[in-house]
Design a protein around this motif. Structure first.
Motif, PDB file in Angstrom:
ATOM      1  N   SER A  69      -4.385  14.694  -6.440  1.00 32.63           N
ATOM      2  CA  SER A  69      -5.342  13.635  -6.133  1.00 32.63           C
ATOM      3  C   SER A  69      -4.631  12.294  -6.204  1.00 32.63           C
ATOM      4  CB  SER A  69      -6.521  13.662  -7.111  1.00 32.63           C
ATOM      5  OG  SER A  69      -6.074  13.425  -8.437  1.00 32.63           O
ATOM      6  N   ARG A  70      -5.275  11.288  -5.628  1.00 31.43           N
ATOM      7  CA  ARG A  70      -4.704   9.941  -5.648  1.00 31.43           C
ATOM      8  C   ARG A  70      -5.839   8.941  -5.859  1.00 31.43           C
ATOM      9  NH1 ARG A  70      -0.700   8.351  -0.819  1.00 31.43           N
ATOM     10  NH2 ARG A  70       0.226  10.278  -1.637  1.00 31.43           N
ATOM     11  N   GLY A  71      -5.586   7.995  -6.712  1.00 31.00           N
ATOM     12  CA  GLY A  71      -6.624   7.030  -7.020  1.00 31.00           C
ATOM     13  C   GLY A  71      -7.554   7.532  -8.107  1.00 31.00           C
TER      14      GLY A  71
ATOM     15  N   ARG B  85      -3.796  -3.961   2.762  1.00 33.27           N
ATOM     16  CA  ARG B  85      -3.208  -2.773   2.140  1.00 33.27           C
ATOM     17  C   ARG B  85      -3.438  -1.534   2.999  1.00 33.27           C
ATOM     18  NH1 ARG B  85      -5.452   1.349  -1.464  1.00 33.27           N
ATOM     19  NH2 ARG B  85      -7.471   0.381  -1.046  1.00 33.27           N
ATOM     20  N   ARG B  86      -2.389  -0.706   3.111  1.00 29.43           N
ATOM     21  CA  ARG B  86      -2.499   0.572   3.810  1.00 29.43           C
ATOM     22  C   ARG B  86      -2.792   1.682   2.803  1.00 29.43           C
ATOM     23  NH1 ARG B  86      -0.020   0.520   9.015  1.00 29.43           N
ATOM     24  NH2 ARG B  86      -0.484   2.746   9.113  1.00 29.43           N
ATOM     25  N   TRP B  87      -3.644   2.614   3.199  1.00 30.13           N
ATOM     26  CA  TRP B  87      -3.880   3.779   2.351  1.00 30.13           C
ATOM     27  C   TRP B  87      -4.191   4.985   3.217  1.00 30.13           C
ATOM     28  CZ3 TRP B  87      -9.112   5.638   1.859  1.00 30.13           C
ATOM     29  CH2 TRP B  87     -10.090   4.773   2.379  1.00 30.13           C
ATOM     30  N   ILE B  88      -3.824   6.147   2.706  1.00 29.17           N
ATOM     31  CA  ILE B  88      -3.970   7.403   3.439  1.00 29.17           C
ATOM     32  C   ILE B  88      -5.402   7.892   3.302  1.00 29.17           C
ATOM     33  CG2 ILE B  88      -3.114   9.754   3.692  1.00 29.17           C
ATOM     34  CD1 ILE B  88      -1.074   7.506   4.290  1.00 29.17           C
ATOM     35  N   LYS B  89      -6.042   8.117   4.433  1.00 30.75           N
ATOM     36  CA  LYS B  89      -7.452   8.534   4.396  1.00 30.75           C
ATOM     37  C   LYS B  89      -7.600  10.009   4.025  1.00 30.75           C
ATOM     38  CE  LYS B  89      -8.432   4.396   5.942  1.00 30.75           C
ATOM     39  NZ  LYS B  89      -7.091   3.861   6.125  1.00 30.75           N
ATOM     40  N   ASN B  90      -6.686  10.867   4.506  1.00 30.92           N
ATOM     41  CA  ASN B  90      -6.781  12.309   4.254  1.00 30.92           C
ATOM     42  C   ASN B  90      -5.465  12.801   3.653  1.00 30.92           C
ATOM     43  OD1 ASN B  90      -7.273  15.034   4.195  1.00 30.92           O
ATOM     44  ND2 ASN B  90      -7.439  15.295   6.412  1.00 30.92           N
ATOM     45  N   LEU B  91      -5.484  13.081   2.358  1.00 29.75           N
ATOM     46  CA  LEU B  91      -4.255  13.492   1.677  1.00 29.75           C
ATOM     47  C   LEU B  91      -3.697  14.804   2.213  1.00 29.75           C
ATOM     48  CD1 LEU B  91      -4.831  12.647  -2.107  1.00 29.75           C
ATOM     49  CD2 LEU B  91      -3.688  11.284  -0.357  1.00 29.75           C
TER      50      LEU B  91
ATOM     51  N   GLY C 283       0.808  -1.211   0.000  1.00 27.13           N
ATOM     52  CA  GLY C 283       0.000   0.000   0.000  1.00 27.13           C
ATOM     53  C   GLY C 283       0.841   1.261   0.000  1.00 27.13           C
ATOM     54  N   GLU C 284       0.257   2.317   0.493  1.00 25.04           N
ATOM     55  CA  GLU C 284       0.876   3.638   0.476  1.00 25.04           C
ATOM     56  C   GLU C 284       1.780   3.825   1.694  1.00 25.04           C
ATOM     57  OE1 GLU C 284      -2.485   6.254   0.065  1.00 25.04           O
ATOM     58  OE2 GLU C 284      -3.187   5.173  -1.710  1.00 25.04           O
ATOM     59  N   GLY C 285       2.923   4.477   1.483  1.00 30.52           N
ATOM     60  CA  GLY C 285       3.982   4.416   2.467  1.00 30.52           C
ATOM     61  C   GLY C 285       4.109   5.556   3.454  1.00 30.52           C
ATOM     62  N   GLU C 286       3.424   6.698   3.236  1.00 26.83           N
ATOM     63  CA  GLU C 286       3.680   7.879   4.061  1.00 26.83           C
ATOM     64  C   GLU C 286       3.425   7.639   5.546  1.00 26.83           C
ATOM     65  OE1 GLU C 286       2.231   9.715   0.081  1.00 26.83           O
ATOM     66  OE2 GLU C 286       1.808   7.937   1.278  1.00 26.83           O
ATOM     67  N   GLU C 287       2.424   6.856   5.865  1.00 25.79           N
ATOM     68  CA  GLU C 287       2.044   6.611   7.253  1.00 25.79           C
ATOM     69  C   GLU C 287       2.818   5.434   7.843  1.00 25.79           C
ATOM     70  OE1 GLU C 287      -2.358   7.295   8.775  1.00 25.79           O
ATOM     71  OE2 GLU C 287      -2.117   5.271   7.968  1.00 25.79           O
ATOM     72  N   ILE C 288       2.856   4.345   7.096  1.00 26.04           N
ATOM     73  CA  ILE C 288       3.422   3.096   7.614  1.00 26.04           C
ATOM     74  C   ILE C 288       4.933   3.198   7.822  1.00 26.04           C
ATOM     75  CG2 ILE C 288       3.788   2.057   5.341  1.00 26.04           C
ATOM     76  CD1 ILE C 288       2.960  -0.610   6.510  1.00 26.04           C
ATOM     77  N   ILE C 289       5.619   4.047   7.065  1.00 26.23           N
ATOM     78  CA  ILE C 289       7.074   4.122   7.217  1.00 26.23           C
ATOM     79  C   ILE C 289       7.464   4.570   8.619  1.00 26.23           C
ATOM     80  CG2 ILE C 289       7.262   6.501   6.337  1.00 26.23           C
ATOM     81  CD1 ILE C 289       9.730   3.555   5.745  1.00 26.23           C
ATOM     82  N   HIS C 290       6.638   5.391   9.250  1.00 27.31           N
ATOM     83  CA  HIS C 290       6.926   5.829  10.616  1.00 27.31           C
ATOM     84  C   HIS C 290       6.780   4.668  11.605  1.00 27.31           C
ATOM     85  CE1 HIS C 290       7.253  10.100   9.635  1.00 27.31           C
ATOM     86  NE2 HIS C 290       6.240   9.910   8.795  1.00 27.31           N
ATOM     87  N   GLU C 291       5.803   3.811  11.378  1.00 20.44           N
ATOM     88  CA  GLU C 291       5.625   2.646  12.245  1.00 20.44           C
ATOM     89  C   GLU C 291       6.769   1.654  12.065  1.00 20.44           C
ATOM     90  OE1 GLU C 291       1.648   1.096  11.627  1.00 20.44           O
ATOM     91  OE2 GLU C 291       0.896   3.145  11.330  1.00 20.44           O
ATOM     92  N   ILE C 292       7.255   1.527  10.839  1.00 19.98           N
ATOM     93  CA  ILE C 292       8.388   0.635  10.572  1.00 19.98           C
ATOM     94  C   ILE C 292       9.644   1.136  11.274  1.00 19.98           C
ATOM     95  CG2 ILE C 292       9.961  -0.120   8.738  1.00 19.98           C
ATOM     96  CD1 ILE C 292       7.468  -0.220   6.891  1.00 19.98           C
ATOM     97  N   ILE C 293       9.938   2.422  11.163  1.00 17.71           N
ATOM     98  CA  ILE C 293      11.132   2.988  11.812  1.00 17.71           C
ATOM     99  C   ILE C 293      11.038   2.832  13.324  1.00 17.71           C
ATOM    100  CG2 ILE C 293      12.431   5.113  12.226  1.00 17.71           C
ATOM    101  CD1 ILE C 293      12.816   4.032   9.420  1.00 17.71           C
TER     102      ILE C 293
ATOM    103  N   TYR D 137      -7.479   0.245  -9.143  1.00 14.56           N
ATOM    104  CA  TYR D 137      -7.924  -0.587  -8.019  1.00 14.56           C
ATOM    105  C   TYR D 137      -6.940  -0.532  -6.857  1.00 14.56           C
ATOM    106  CZ  TYR D 137     -11.095  -2.340 -11.573  1.00 14.56           C
ATOM    107  OH  TYR D 137     -12.059  -2.424 -12.560  1.00 14.56           O
ATOM    108  N   CYS D 138      -5.647  -0.443  -7.175  1.00 11.40           N
ATOM    109  CA  CYS D 138      -4.601  -0.420  -6.145  1.00 11.40           C
ATOM    110  C   CYS D 138      -4.704   0.831  -5.272  1.00 11.40           C
ATOM    111  CB  CYS D 138      -3.235  -0.489  -6.825  1.00 11.40           C
ATOM    112  SG  CYS D 138      -1.819  -0.396  -5.709  1.00 11.40           S
ATOM    113  N   TYR D 139      -5.117   1.963  -5.879  1.00 13.47           N
ATOM    114  CA  TYR D 139      -5.168   3.231  -5.144  1.00 13.47           C
ATOM    115  C   TYR D 139      -6.589   3.659  -4.781  1.00 13.47           C
ATOM    116  CZ  TYR D 139      -0.241   3.985  -6.144  1.00 13.47           C
ATOM    117  OH  TYR D 139       1.122   3.867  -6.197  1.00 13.47           O
TER     118      TYR D 139
END
Length: 570
Positions: free
Chosen positions: A250-252, A219-225, A154-164, A264-266
């Motif tokens: 925009s995204r998706g 899949r992770r996705w950002i709810k509010n761009l 999925g989308e990385g902006e949010e999850i990358i912080h959890e990974i670090i 479909y992915c976005y």
């Protein structure tokens, strides 16, 4: 191994021309060092907003830094893969993250690891940890499962912080313990915790998962761009979009084109607020001559007319990444003309009205003609049209109808356009689309269609460019592959990764062409079925049946509906 003098000179030149809009950090000054690697050239990588976004997100943290590296700083593999910022080998970093946009770059990952003396097999490595993400891997990570320690789905902006954060908490633990902890993060897929067996037809026979692994992987996705600025953070003249500040509006996409994996992915389609886009555009205009608006279909952005008017009021010129012929209007075209836009590019995709109903494109010949009229009105002299050949249920008559339309279009606007260019691309079946079960058309047939189109259009002065069917076949084989494809990819690399190696390398009599062209039984467990992008298999089967009958599917709306129901998932 030492870096060549030529690479050092190229590296210094690139850095000297960059404007970096994030704080610079020194290698080793923080607990976690991440090397973000784009497995293609510097020029292509620095044109990728996802690459910019992850670079920014990691560097926004106090406990981590991110430095960049590339498969090549010019046009061929470098003899040493060092980061630009620190001139350090990537194997000295804690995490190596690959940002991957195209299946054809998969082989470059093996080349990069091997060049740096890093064991290719995840099971044979202790460190550094190898992470990978991108749209192709979100939909099917299996062809790289043997080589990557963990994937971001999925989308990385949010999850990358959890990974670090998780990595820092477990940094002193063993690799297996770190991966166990990472596997608890929603959207992280650790292949070694998912053992897959296949039957003689290459369909999934059995899946055994680690007790601590989350299956299926969601899949992770950002709810509010608006929560994240996805934009250029390093400016350089050496990109596909030089002199341009890229900004995602925009995204998706909610158009439900049945061939399009990104649609479909976005999903769910999301937009940045008008105020946010204007704010970031004004910021970007301080640095660059033009703003590049990025989205799946920028003309579908609900505030595009107002945005265009406000940008021109502020004397900010702009360009767009994509347009749809059915949503083009005068305010946008006037603003593009003011901004010096030279070419109108639209994508009818299929050759006939009938076939566009099959793929649910929603664009008619009339839409294309009206778009061309708008371009003419505002002095845009070049017209480019994208088509796909080899689509499911395509007939010779569809190709004939496309040729007839293009000739008529050329004759209608013969005094209006300097160039009419047609781009022909073979259909590539992709995971998580209604056509995922259908094999790609054979190479001979595709080449014959391309030759026919060229011969028919050349006398009318219509330029035809095309993607190689053979390269498309490789892409399709990797897109629809499984873990046996990972082993095949390894053998291709050992055999030199040449065109001949891609063509001739086989395991148990099966090469990449098998995975590209095979028809998959609708009842079979798909190789990517343990990934959950939020859409059910039943939904895709329903869309497949609607395609067979030429039935349309309405576009997504902002209101919750009863179509795919993905927006109802928490």
């Amino acid at each position: 191994m030492a870096e060549s003098y030529q690479n050092i000179a190229i590296r210094k030149n690139l850095i000297s021309k960059e404007t970096v809009l994030v704080p610079k950090k020194t290698f080793g000054s923080v607990p976690i060092n991440v090397a973000l690697v784009y497995p293609n050239t510097y020029t292509i990588g620095m044109s990728n907003l996802g690459f910019h976004s992850i670079f920014y997100q990691v560097n926004s943290r106090d406990d981590a830094l991110c430095h960049r590296a590339f498969f090549s700083l010019k046009n061929s593999i470098d003899d040493y893969i060092n980061t630009l910022e620190a001139d350090k080998p990537i194997n000295e970093y804690d995490i190596i993250g690959f940002s991957i946009s195209f299946e054809l770059d998969y082989i470059n990952i093996l080349k990069i690891l091997d060049t740096m003396g890093i064991p290719l097999s995840s099971k044979e490595r202790q460190g550094p940890l190898i992470m990978a993400g991108g749209p192709a891997l979100t939909c099917n990570p299996e062809p790289l499962a043997d080589f990557i320690d963990f994937f971001v789905i999925g989308e990385g902006e949010e999850i990358i912080h959890e990974i670090i954060k998780t990595y820092r908490e477990h940094k002193s633990s063993s690799k297996d313990e770190i991966l166990e902890a990472l596997a608890q993060i929603e959207g992280v897929y650790v292949p070694q915790f998912c053992n897959v067996d296949y039957d003689e037809t290459e369909n999934v026979a059995d899946i055994k998962t680690h007790p601590k692994a989350q299956m299926p992987v969601k899949r992770r996705w950002i709810k509010n761009l608006d929560d994240y600025n996805t934009e250029s953070v390093i400016l350089t003249p050496y990109t596909e979009f030089k002199n341009m500040f890229l900004l995602e509006v925009s995204r998706g996409c909610g158009r439900n084109c049945r061939f399009c994996m990104a649609g479909y992915c976005y999903r769910v389609p999301r937009q940045r607020s008008l105020d946010k886009v204007l704010e970031r555009a004004e910021y970007g205009a301080r640095f660059m001559q033009k703003i590049g608006l990025v989205g799946a279909a920028v003309s579908d952005y609900p505030f595009i007319d107002k945005l265009a008017e406000e940008l021109i009021k502020s004397r900010i010129k702009f360009s767009v990444s994509s347009l749809r012929a059915d949503s083009l209007r005068e305010p946008l075209m006037a603003a593009l003309a003011y901004s010096g836009h030279k070419t109108l590019t639209v994508a009818p995709e299929a050759g006939s009205e009938r076939l566009r109903k099959v793929i649910n494109k929603g664009i008619s010949e009339e839409h294309v003609v009206n778009a061309a009229k708008l371009a003419r009105k505002f002095g845009i002299k070049n017209l480019k049209l994208y088509y796909i050949i080899g689509l499911p249920y395509e007939k010779n008559e569809d190709i004939d109808e496309m040729i007839e339309f293009l000739v008529a279009l050329k004759n209608t606007f013969k005094n209006s356009y300097s160039n009419l260019t047609v781009s022909i691309n073979p259909f590539i079946p992709k995971p998580f689309t209604p056509f995922q079960w259908i094999g790609m058309e054979d190479i001979k047939s595709l080449n014959e269609k391309i030759k026919l189109i060229q011969n028919k259009l050349k006398p009318h002065g219509i330029k035809v460019i095309f993607e190689s069917p053979r390269m498309s076949e490789i892409q399709a084989g990797l897109a629809r592959g499984n873990r046996h494809t990972a082993k095949l990819l390894y053998e291709i690399y050992k055999n030199g990764a040449t065109n001949s190696a891609f063509s001739k390398t086989k395991i148990d009599g099966k090469g990449l062409e098998f995975y590209a062209h095979r028809e998959i039984d609708k009842k079979a467990v798909l190789p990517w079925e343990h990934i959950n992008i939020g859409l059910s298999k039943a939904y895709f089967l329903g869309e497949y049946n609607r395609a067979t009958n030429g039935q349309p599917t309405e576009k997504c709306t902002e209101e919750k509906c009863q179509k795919c129901r993905i927006c109802q998932i928490k």
